[in-house]
Write a protein that holds these residues in place. Structure first.
Motif, mmCIF file in Angstrom:
data_model
loop_
_atom_site.group_PDB
_atom_site.id
_atom_site.type_symbol
_atom_site.label_atom_id
_atom_site.label_comp_id
_atom_site.label_asym_id
_atom_site.label_seq_id
_atom_site.Cartn_x
_atom_site.Cartn_y
_atom_site.Cartn_z
ATOM 1 N N TYR B 175 0.875 -1.159 -0.043
ATOM 2 C CA TYR B 175 0.155 0.183 -0.030
ATOM 3 C C TYR B 175 0.859 1.225 -0.136
ATOM 4 O O TYR B 175 2.053 1.091 0.009
ATOM 5 C CB TYR B 175 -0.858 -0.047 1.141
ATOM 6 C CG TYR B 175 -2.127 1.263 1.245
ATOM 7 C CD1 TYR B 175 -2.813 1.272 0.452
ATOM 8 C CD2 TYR B 175 -1.867 1.965 2.313
ATOM 9 C CE1 TYR B 175 -3.783 2.320 0.339
ATOM 10 C CE2 TYR B 175 -2.609 3.124 2.532
ATOM 11 C CZ TYR B 175 -3.614 3.274 1.554
ATOM 12 O OH TYR B 175 -4.409 4.332 1.698
ATOM 13 N N TRP B 176 0.353 2.364 -0.058
ATOM 14 C CA TRP B 176 1.070 3.607 -0.144
ATOM 15 C C TRP B 176 1.825 4.063 0.841
ATOM 16 O O TRP B 176 2.712 4.926 0.971
ATOM 17 C CB TRP B 176 0.469 4.777 -0.733
ATOM 18 C CG TRP B 176 -0.271 4.476 -2.033
ATOM 19 C CD1 TRP B 176 -1.719 3.898 -2.136
ATOM 20 C CD2 TRP B 176 0.192 4.054 -3.216
ATOM 21 N NE1 TRP B 176 -1.699 3.814 -3.614
ATOM 22 C CE2 TRP B 176 -0.802 3.545 -4.290
ATOM 23 C CE3 TRP B 176 1.713 4.049 -3.808
ATOM 24 C CZ2 TRP B 176 -0.239 3.374 -5.493
ATOM 25 C CZ3 TRP B 176 1.916 3.824 -5.127
ATOM 26 C CH2 TRP B 176 0.896 3.504 -5.879
ATOM 27 N N ASP B 177 1.795 3.362 2.210
ATOM 28 C CA ASP B 177 2.389 3.640 3.228
ATOM 29 C C ASP B 177 3.849 3.067 3.158
ATOM 30 O O ASP B 177 4.701 3.578 3.778
ATOM 31 C CB ASP B 177 1.745 2.972 4.580
ATOM 32 C CG ASP B 177 1.409 1.620 4.307
ATOM 33 O OD1 ASP B 177 1.578 1.190 3.292
ATOM 34 O OD2 ASP B 177 0.401 1.191 4.985
ATOM 35 N N PHE B 178 4.013 2.016 2.224
ATOM 36 C CA PHE B 178 5.256 1.418 2.096
ATOM 37 C C PHE B 178 5.706 1.640 0.495
ATOM 38 O O PHE B 178 7.107 1.716 0.461
ATOM 39 C CB PHE B 178 4.749 -0.046 2.225
ATOM 40 C CG PHE B 178 6.034 -0.981 1.869
ATOM 41 C CD1 PHE B 178 7.132 -1.337 2.436
ATOM 42 C CD2 PHE B 178 5.785 -1.620 0.369
ATOM 43 C CE1 PHE B 178 7.806 -2.336 2.146
ATOM 44 C CE2 PHE B 178 6.816 -2.651 0.079
ATOM 45 C CZ PHE B 178 7.759 -2.806 0.674
ATOM 46 N N GLU B 179 4.766 1.843 -0.520
ATOM 47 C CA GLU B 179 5.199 2.089 -1.937
ATOM 48 C C GLU B 179 5.748 3.383 -2.126
ATOM 49 O O GLU B 179 5.079 4.212 -1.439
ATOM 50 C CB GLU B 179 4.095 1.671 -2.882
ATOM 51 C CG GLU B 179 3.552 0.232 -2.923
ATOM 52 C CD GLU B 179 4.555 -0.453 -3.850
ATOM 53 O OE1 GLU B 179 5.614 0.133 -4.558
ATOM 54 O OE2 GLU B 179 4.338 -1.817 -3.936
ATOM 55 N N ALA B 356 7.344 5.795 12.725
ATOM 56 C CA ALA B 356 6.777 4.415 12.731
ATOM 57 C C ALA B 356 5.281 4.471 13.011
ATOM 58 O O ALA B 356 4.272 4.031 12.279
ATOM 59 C CB ALA B 356 7.476 3.268 13.680
ATOM 60 N N VAL B 357 5.073 5.273 14.137
ATOM 61 C CA VAL B 357 3.823 5.735 14.459
ATOM 62 C C VAL B 357 2.930 6.473 13.270
ATOM 63 O O VAL B 357 1.823 6.358 13.155
ATOM 64 C CB VAL B 357 3.734 6.761 15.948
ATOM 65 C CG1 VAL B 357 2.308 7.082 16.301
ATOM 66 C CG2 VAL B 357 4.260 5.634 16.913
ATOM 67 N N LYS B 358 3.834 7.359 12.704
ATOM 68 C CA LYS B 358 2.951 8.165 11.728
ATOM 69 C C LYS B 358 2.485 7.313 10.301
ATOM 70 O O LYS B 358 1.551 7.295 10.116
ATOM 71 C CB LYS B 358 4.141 9.180 11.156
ATOM 72 C CG LYS B 358 3.291 10.463 10.683
ATOM 73 C CD LYS B 358 4.543 11.558 10.281
ATOM 74 C CE LYS B 358 5.369 12.373 11.320
ATOM 75 N NZ LYS B 358 6.398 13.107 10.729
ATOM 76 N N HIS B 363 -1.486 3.888 7.654
ATOM 77 C CA HIS B 363 -2.017 2.545 7.356
ATOM 78 C C HIS B 363 -3.360 2.314 7.876
ATOM 79 O O HIS B 363 -4.284 1.674 7.043
ATOM 80 C CB HIS B 363 -0.924 1.615 7.760
ATOM 81 C CG HIS B 363 -1.693 0.188 7.742
ATOM 82 N ND1 HIS B 363 -1.251 -0.379 6.418
ATOM 83 C CD2 HIS B 363 -2.239 -0.752 8.385
ATOM 84 C CE1 HIS B 363 -1.681 -1.669 6.204
ATOM 85 N NE2 HIS B 363 -2.512 -1.753 7.436
ATOM 86 N N HIS B 364 -3.670 2.841 8.995
ATOM 87 C CA HIS B 364 -5.104 2.383 9.561
ATOM 88 C C HIS B 364 -6.087 3.384 9.032
ATOM 89 O O HIS B 364 -7.104 2.961 9.117
ATOM 90 C CB HIS B 364 -4.850 2.537 11.321
ATOM 91 C CG HIS B 364 -4.211 1.443 11.721
ATOM 92 N ND1 HIS B 364 -4.826 0.245 12.076
ATOM 93 C CD2 HIS B 364 -2.828 1.212 12.191
ATOM 94 C CE1 HIS B 364 -3.839 -0.642 12.717
ATOM 95 N NE2 HIS B 364 -2.781 -0.064 12.696
#
Lengths: 443, 443
Positions: B175-179, B356-358, B363-364
């Motif tokens: 997802y775009w949190d990672f890509e 990481a929290v951001k 993500h959520h």
């Protein structure tokens, strides 16, 4: 990629600042006509969810009417322009678009359109000046600390990527039921049809007229909010075609009653278009091809006859013709028979209704409704102070970086250096060898 | 665009047939290891929603275990391959990827990897043959009339567009949190993290160990499902780094106990990874960089130290390093101090936890959870007998059409014809003129 201001639909730009959590403060920079209708749907939803919405509009605005809602705030700034100035420019533009192409050579037509467009841009520029030079207004806006700006860009001519680069999120007022599939970036969402709703009851007189159509049903006809008058000749061509169908016709028309008008056709200055298209007796929709009207027809599964007039309308009609839910006729050259045949075909050939229902099913079969998605993204940008994780790096590149010219340049320089060094070495070796041979011969 | 089978994650291909409405029949063609873990999450949800799910698997499958669920049907077909054959090929592949790059020249390394890959493809080809030549099985599948096929393509070497062209819909397990943001087609949805859940309670012994860490908390360490053993030297380098941190460490490790193992570190053959990462005492995660583990860490907002081993893992770790939630160390060359420093930094520098929290908040903050989106699209394809409206026309073009070579060819032919005609005309006029002049002179 240059952005034709005319073909760009509702693109909502959000640049975000300040605060987060709970309810936010939203500043809105709207556009006129059909774009404002979509924007209103979003604003009403935002207000219902507890956000504070302020619409920045000029005293010369055509459709943005501060009396429409008590829960939306309107910041009306004074301007030297009048509503008439604005309507004149739009009126001239529409007339030129509709009638001048067959009259003139393409170049003359193009320069005439360009001339009026510059007048329009001049108006917009004046409006912008009236805002930024209004110190009191600017102070008020700055101290208001808005969380997000919702802009409907109809914009001096600018490049698509320039405008796109400034936005956190883009909401496009179409969807894949209507668009041809193509790649898009993650900070784009397609929210077409966000203004559509189930049909409400019609006014009594209109309902009686619709019911009087019996099994044949009715045809709804509108050329949108920008066109108010047509030439007498065209009006009569249209009216005589409508007079020959067994359906009753509801025609949104502001001009003089045509003498060929049939007894089956009624003229209305305004029609509740969405409610009519959602009426079970409605058989077809004659439309100029604005996206709002098309989406109402898709929402309710109604086949169409398209009479595109200008800007994005020919494109829009081409799309729905390809999807098999519409036929197209040409406004300037059509005869009564052309319009009549097109109407008869979309009403009587069942494939058009079947395709319209299929498209409607696709439109309704979305996990989240378009309006809710639009509101979600506006709130997301407020909550997270932007949507940086969706922003492609391309917006931060210069044009030569975008085309990798810096990399290509560096590689070419490397190759050139290698070739230069090799040549020098070879030349040096050759000279050395030649010298030795000469020396050897001499000895 | 060529598809490296190794870097492609869970891509679910759906080609759909038959029936619609209500509950459907789903045929599943799964892949091994982490891919199967994602697939299982989707299948459980489909079964809960009343669909009939049949998994087609061979008697040699490593992880696809028919005993896991009574509600999922398993169609186990016989094959001449054994589970050991399969595990051997995977084991050799992993060993070569992990240890051989520093030992050999790149070309030798590459040809060694290629050789084992061909063995792997040979196994897959045999499995395919065992299905299509099994007449009884094929008859059974054909009469079953499935609505949709869910495939996890790992796939003989093939082109990306070839595989993509056959699918109605692609579900990507990121997802775009990672890509990094990039364009994508409308028949693609990003459902990364679909297997993540809130943490459940730990087993009693493990919970006691975690609680014994006090304020320092714990570090979770796993190299994933494919790596079971490491060289003694590397294991001791790692163990001695872990021995020097004040945190307690839970290490998923199958091999011989290293002599440098500190009293703060416990080895486990298996760990409830998601529950551990969601434990409030967890300070950091040491990972090889598989997407499943990374998504569990993103879901729970845990900083990471990445030790990428092979295939897509270096890419994955590069992404989370760029997002500021991880540091990377090199498996083959790292010293104890390198690992120790990386661990200390991600635990003690608050920026890693903040980032990481951001990322976890992003993500959520999705309108619809990834698992629900995956299931929606599977059901959509069943309801509408495909998703043709999302399919780009590019899949139906030949390569020369895609590159517009037919158009360019036609235009070039036009230009050539025009040039040829003009030249011929000029030549003709010139000859005529020369003749006349000659005649004139003669007279």
């Amino acid at each position: 990629m240059s952005m034709k201001w005319t073909s760009v639909l509702l693109l909502i730009q959000m640049s975000c600042y300040f605060r987060s959590g709970g309810c936010g403060k939203v500043l809105v920079w709207p556009a006129e006509y059909s774009h404002w209708l979509n924007m209103k749907a979003i604003l009403n939803e935002l207000v219902q969810r507890g956000h504070e919405v302020t619409v920045l509009t000029s005293s010369a605005s055509i459709l943005v009417d501060p009396s429409i809602s008590s829960s939306i705030k309107f910041e009306v700034y004074p301007t030297s322009l009048t509503k008439d100035d604005f309507e004149n420019v739009f009126g001239k533009l529409v007339d030129t678009w509709m009638y001048d192409l067959p009259k003139y050579s393409f170049l003359t037509y193009f320069s005439k359109v360009q001339e009026i467009l510059w007048k329009y841009f001049e108006c917009i520029r004046n409006l912008c000046k009236d805002i930024v030079l209004n110190k009191k207004l600017m102070d008020k806006l700055q101290t208001s600390k808005f969380d997000v700006i919702l802009a409907d860009p109809a914009g001096r001519p600018t490049t698509f990527s320039e405008t796109m680069g400034k936005a956190e999120m883009w909401l496009i007022r179409t969807y894949w039921d209507f668009e041809f599939p193509r790649p898009f970036l993650p900070n784009v969402d397609f929210v077409g049809g966000l203004h559509c709703k189930p049909a409400k009851d019609l006014p009594k007189e209109m309902e009686d007229f619709v019911q009087s159509s019996g099994e044949n049903g009715v045809v709804v006809f509108s050329l949108g909010s920008m066109v108010s008058d047509l030439t007498e000749e065209r009006v009569n061509v249209i009216a005589s075609a409508l007079a020959q169908i067994p359906q009753k016709v509801l025609w949104k028309f502001n001009g003089k009653k045509p003498h060929t008008l049939g007894p089956n056709t009624r003229l209305y200055k305004w029609i509740p278009q969405n409610d009519l298209l959602g009426h079970p007796k409605t058989k077809a929709f004659i439309t100029h091809g604005g996206t709002n009207g098309i989406y109402e027809a898709i929402y309710h599964g109604i086949p169409m006859v398209g009479i595109p007039l200008f800007v994005d309308q020919p494109d829009n009609i081409a799309r729905i013709v390809t999807k098999g839910v519409a036929l197209r006729v040409d406004f300037n050259t059509m005869s009564s028979t052309d319009l009549l045949n097109a109407l008869k075909t979309v009403i009587n050939d069942p494939i058009y209704k079947e395709n319209a229902v299929k498209l409607s099913r696709i439109h309704h079969d979305q996990l989240v409704k378009p309006l809710d998605r639009a509101v979600f993204w506006i709130e997301f940008v407020m909550r997270h102070k932007g949507a940086k994780h969706l922003r492609a790096a391309v917006h931060d590149l210069t044009w030569f970086q975008y085309h990798s010219l810096d990399v290509i340049g560096f590689l070419l320089a490397c190759v050139a250096t290698v070739i230069f060094t090799i040549t020098k070495c070879c030349l040096f070796c050759f000279q050395k060898f030649a010298k030795t041979r000469k020396k050897g011969k001499r000895e």
